[in-house]
Write a protein that holds these residues in place. Structure first.
Motif, short mmCIF file in Angstrom:
data_model
loop_
_atom_site.label_atom_id
_atom_site.label_comp_id
_atom_site.label_asym_id
_atom_site.label_seq_id
_atom_site.Cartn_x
_atom_site.Cartn_y
_atom_site.Cartn_z
N ARG A 63 0.85 -1.19 0.00
CA ARG A 63 0.00 0.00 0.00
C ARG A 63 0.88 1.24 0.00
O ARG A 63 1.87 1.31 0.71
N TYR A 66 -3.48 5.85 -0.75
CA TYR A 66 -4.80 5.22 -0.85
C TYR A 66 -4.86 4.16 -1.94
O TYR A 66 -5.93 3.69 -2.29
N GLY A 90 -8.15 4.59 -4.12
CA GLY A 90 -9.01 5.68 -3.65
C GLY A 90 -10.36 5.16 -3.20
O GLY A 90 -10.45 4.25 -2.38
#
Length: 124
Positions: A63, A66, A90
């Motif tokens: 990650r 986002y 997102g």
């Protein structure tokens, strides 16, 4: 009630009223909540398990902010390997692609033989 008890009660009431007066204590104004992270999250992890009992599974994910991407897999009881690749970008939500490797194997069922019973011994 005695006069001493009355004096204590009146004094306690006056103190409570004085402490409740807004000139002594400023009004409470909470700070607006902040939901944004201080630093955008960033991480990578993975693990895998394979043992002598037939367990074979694992997971990998990374990650940055986002945007998340990863995959996980598991050996199914029918012999196939299930693999899931996923992304989250997102507000797009969890988007997954599921795939299988191999053919499902179903062994032929052989019922166990019926138990045979014999009478318990009888002693005379």
């Amino acid at each position: 009630m005695t006069s001493q008890m009355m004096q204590v009660l009146v004094l306690a009431t006056l103190v409570a009223v004085a402490l409740a007066h807004p000139a002594i204590r400023p009004p409470y104004h909470p700070h607006p909540p902040s939901y944004a992270p201080v630093d955008p999250p960033k991480y990578d992890f993975n693990y895998a398990v394979r043992d002598n009992f037939g367990n074979d599974f694992g997971h990998q994910e990374s990650r940055d902010g986002y945007n998340t991407q990863g995959s996980y897999y598991a050996q199914l009881p029918d012999g196939r390997l299930q693999k899931v690749d996923y992304t989250v970008q997102g507000d797009s939500g969890f988007v997954a692609q599921v795939g299988y490797q191999g053919q499902a194997q179903y062994p032929t069922y052989h019922p166990a033989p019926a138990p045979s019973y014999s009478p318990a011994p009888h002693y005379g």
